[in-house]
Design a protein around this motif. Structure first.
Motif, PDB file in Angstrom:
ATOM      1  N   THR A   7      55.494 134.450  36.756  1.00  0.00           N
ATOM      2  CA  THR A   7      54.919 132.779  36.342  1.00  0.00           C
ATOM      3  C   THR A   7      54.959 131.943  37.721  1.00  0.00           C
ATOM      4  O   THR A   7      54.149 131.429  38.116  1.00  0.00           O
ATOM      5  CB  THR A   7      55.418 132.454  35.214  1.00  0.00           C
ATOM      6  N   ASN A   8      56.326 131.847  38.001  1.00  0.00           N
ATOM      7  CA  ASN A   8      56.289 130.883  39.023  1.00  0.00           C
ATOM      8  C   ASN A   8      56.077 131.483  40.534  1.00  0.00           C
ATOM      9  O   ASN A   8      55.907 130.539  41.315  1.00  0.00           O
ATOM     10  CB  ASN A   8      57.917 130.853  39.025  1.00  0.00           C
ATOM     11  N   LYS A   9      55.958 132.646  40.909  1.00  0.00           N
ATOM     12  CA  LYS A   9      55.626 133.368  42.037  1.00  0.00           C
ATOM     13  C   LYS A   9      54.210 133.131  42.179  1.00  0.00           C
ATOM     14  O   LYS A   9      53.681 132.785  43.184  1.00  0.00           O
ATOM     15  CB  LYS A   9      56.244 134.913  42.013  1.00  0.00           C
ATOM     16  N   ARG A  10      53.625 133.431  40.849  1.00  0.00           N
ATOM     17  CA  ARG A  10      52.087 133.278  41.283  1.00  0.00           C
ATOM     18  C   ARG A  10      51.615 131.743  41.307  1.00  0.00           C
ATOM     19  O   ARG A  10      50.573 131.725  42.370  1.00  0.00           O
ATOM     20  CB  ARG A  10      51.357 133.740  39.933  1.00  0.00           C
ATOM     21  N   ALA A  11      52.287 130.851  40.773  1.00  0.00           N
ATOM     22  CA  ALA A  11      52.107 129.478  41.110  1.00  0.00           C
ATOM     23  C   ALA A  11      52.818 128.907  42.591  1.00  0.00           C
ATOM     24  O   ALA A  11      52.706 127.591  42.819  1.00  0.00           O
ATOM     25  CB  ALA A  11      52.615 128.281  40.017  1.00  0.00           C
ATOM     26  N   ASN A  12      53.605 129.757  43.087  1.00  0.00           N
ATOM     27  CA  ASN A  12      54.434 129.410  44.188  1.00  0.00           C
ATOM     28  C   ASN A  12      55.139 128.185  43.951  1.00  0.00           C
ATOM     29  O   ASN A  12      55.598 127.386  44.866  1.00  0.00           O
ATOM     30  CB  ASN A  12      53.376 129.238  45.477  1.00  0.00           C
ATOM     31  N   ASP A  13      56.031 128.338  42.804  1.00  0.00           N
ATOM     32  CA  ASP A  13      56.686 127.059  42.491  1.00  0.00           C
ATOM     33  C   ASP A  13      58.320 127.606  42.223  1.00  0.00           C
ATOM     34  O   ASP A  13      58.712 127.857  41.487  1.00  0.00           O
ATOM     35  CB  ASP A  13      56.246 126.781  40.964  1.00  0.00           C
ATOM     36  N   PHE A  14      58.931 127.255  43.502  1.00  0.00           N
ATOM     37  CA  PHE A  14      60.310 127.487  43.740  1.00  0.00           C
ATOM     38  C   PHE A  14      61.206 126.902  42.789  1.00  0.00           C
ATOM     39  O   PHE A  14      62.059 127.237  42.241  1.00  0.00           O
ATOM     40  CB  PHE A  14      60.536 127.247  45.175  1.00  0.00           C
ATOM     41  N   GLU A  15      60.881 125.448  42.595  1.00  0.00           N
ATOM     42  CA  GLU A  15      61.797 124.626  41.813  1.00  0.00           C
ATOM     43  C   GLU A  15      61.441 125.064  40.286  1.00  0.00           C
ATOM     44  O   GLU A  15      62.567 125.114  39.570  1.00  0.00           O
ATOM     45  CB  GLU A  15      61.119 123.122  42.099  1.00  0.00           C
ATOM     46  N   GLY A  16      60.501 125.245  39.959  1.00  0.00           N
ATOM     47  CA  GLY A  16      60.429 125.954  38.642  1.00  0.00           C
ATOM     48  C   GLY A  16      60.885 127.244  38.290  1.00  0.00           C
ATOM     49  O   GLY A  16      61.525 127.186  37.387  1.00  0.00           O
TER      50      GLY A  16
END
Length: 492
Positions: free
Chosen positions: A441-450
């Protein structure tokens, strides 16, 4: 009707909301949204944001500028959730006021809103509409608003029946539903001949233009039948109509009993008197189900029990159930339906055609149509409703089949936990599944904080990885790295 598509926008323009009776839905128009938003000084107060597009825009901005916009995303998601609830509540209130009629779909007894079963006419004790609809009805009726109920488990009756290796049943009205029995359960419907020949006379429907003409004709017919010493069972589709007819009979000083959801406690007592000479019983669909209305020799000589139905039901099965109250075990009797073009079934499906026919014949106030073609036309309308309802049930069952696969998997894990079998395997699979979901989920959104936030809240650990490593690794590599790191920490 011919100019409807061309000029419908002129009819729609002043509307604040539209009602689709066939699909039982209500929708706000742009004018309605604008009107409701006036007091809030926010033109978008009732407008749902395009959350997917806005999240993508924020994600693109993060990638371009190398910043984290977690707060903006949270605000956007929160705004979407609030507006979604607001629109849903408004929609349910509009539904309650426009599509649900008191003494038809529900009754108010002892300051409580109680649902009336459409098929049987009985109150459904302990049942409440979900998704805030019951609370909307309580607000409409000005009674105490109860707690919002949460549906923990939907169980489709078809799913339950199909769990049996052998399945059979008996009913007097399955013939019209033979197709559904075969398609859902692979069951044939076999018609067993009656014990004694049926001598009941099922008379062609009488069709009037307005409800007023129809009800006047019903009262006249009841008066004629009772003067002959025949008992009359008047079938109605709602509590409201049964009480309207009761008032009309009282004005004519015709003694009668009323059996509906409000008098269900007296059902046995009322049914016991329904076969007596000149007795008049007004009833919803609950009348005499599962019992015979006994008639005396004098009543048999007079012509038997007379069924007078004030409206065609959506389902032919229910109409047949009502007809079947008379003519039991070879007794004489009659049944006749009184229909008007203002009835729901006619209004929604067949009224234009028959109204045109009446106009061509130079119809005058109080005149009636009685023809086999009209009766067949009404039955075609009922078939349309039945096919639509069957389609809904079939689609629901198809969705339920998919849900059932998930249920069985969950129940299997629950049984394993209760019995102590395969616990380590199930826990490991759940752990791996959680890690894969967090990373993917977070890799696809490129969301490191998430990613860091989900990692900590789900596993109780802080990941030993920086933003550059997170960005450079593939999903599979990141899953392997996270699993190895979390396993090491948990084992230590």
């Amino acid at each position: 009707m011919q100019e409807q598509s061309r000029n419908m926008h002129l009819a729609d323009e002043p509307l604040y909301f539209t009602i689709d009776e066939k699909n039982r839905s209500v929708e706000l128009t742009d004018k309605g949204i604008e009107y409701l938003s006036k007091g809030e000084n926010d033109p978008n107060f009732f407008v749902m944001p395009d959350i997917t597009q806005q999240i993508q825009e924020l994600t693109s901005k993060e990638s371009e500028e190398g910043i984290v916009l977690t707060d903006q995303k949270e605000t956007l998601i929160q705004d979407y959730a609030v507006k979604s609830r607001r629109l849903h509540a408004t929609s349910q209130l509009l539904k309650a006021f426009t599509l649900f009629d008191k003494d038809q779909e529900y009754v108010v007894i002892n300051e409580e809103v109680k649902i009336v079963d459409e098929q049987t006419g009985r109150m459904m004790e302990g049942r409440r509409y979900s998704d805030g609809l019951h609370q909307a009805l309580e607000a409409k009726e000005g009674v105490k608003i109860g707690d919002i109920t949460q549906t923990l488990r939907d169980h489709h009756s078809s799913e339950l029946f199909r769990m049996y290796h052998k399945l059979a049943g008996m009913t007097g009205t399955a013939e019209t539903e033979a197709g559904e029995f075969w398609e859902i359960y692979k069951l044939d419907v076999v018609v067993i001949p009656t014990n004694r020949p049926i001598v009941r006379d099922d008379i062609e429907d009488l069709v009037y233009k307005t409800s007023r003409e129809k009800f006047n004709a019903v009262i006249e017919e009841i008066g004629k039948l009772t003067s002959l010493g025949r008992p009359v069972l008047v079938g109605t589709t709602s509590v409201e109509i049964s009480e309207l007819l009761s008032r009309m009979l009282s004005i004519r000083n015709i003694k009668h009993n009323v059996l509906n959801a409000k008098q269900h406690q007296r059902e046995a007592e009322i049914v016991a008197e329904a076969g007596k000479s000149s007795a008049v019983t007004i009833a919803t669909n609950m009348a005499g189900r599962g019992t015979d209305i006994k008639i005396s020799e004098d009543v048999i000589k007079a012509g038997g029990l007379a069924i007078v139905a004030t409206e065609r039901h959506d389902s032919r099965r229910v109409d047949r159930q009502l007809r079947g109250r008379a003519g039991r075990q070879g007794d004489p009797g009659t049944s006749q339906f009184y229909v008007s073009l203002e009835d729901n079934l006619m209004r929604l499906f067949q009224s234009e055609r028959i109204a045109g026919l009446m106009d061509k014949m130079g119809h005058k106030d109080g005149e009636v149509i009685q023809h086999s073609m009209v009766t067949k036309s009404i039955e075609r309308a009922q078939r349309k409703v039945e096919e639509n309802n069957f389609g809904i049930r079939k689609r629901l069952l198809e969705y339920d089949d998919v849900m059932n696969i998930q249920r069985e998997a969950i129940y299997k894990k629950r049984n394993n936990a209760l019995q102590g079998d395969r616990l380590s395997v199930d826990l490991h699979n759940m752990f791996v599944g959680s890690v894969e979901f967090i990373v993917d989920t977070n890799k696809r959104a490129n969301d490191f904080e998430g990613f860091k936030f989900d990692y900590f809240t789900s596993l109780g650990l802080n990941p030993k990885i920086d933003f550059d490593t997170f960005k450079s690794m593939s999903v599979d590599d990141l899953i392997d790295h996270t699993l190895n790191e979390s396993n090491d920490k948990l084992l230590s």
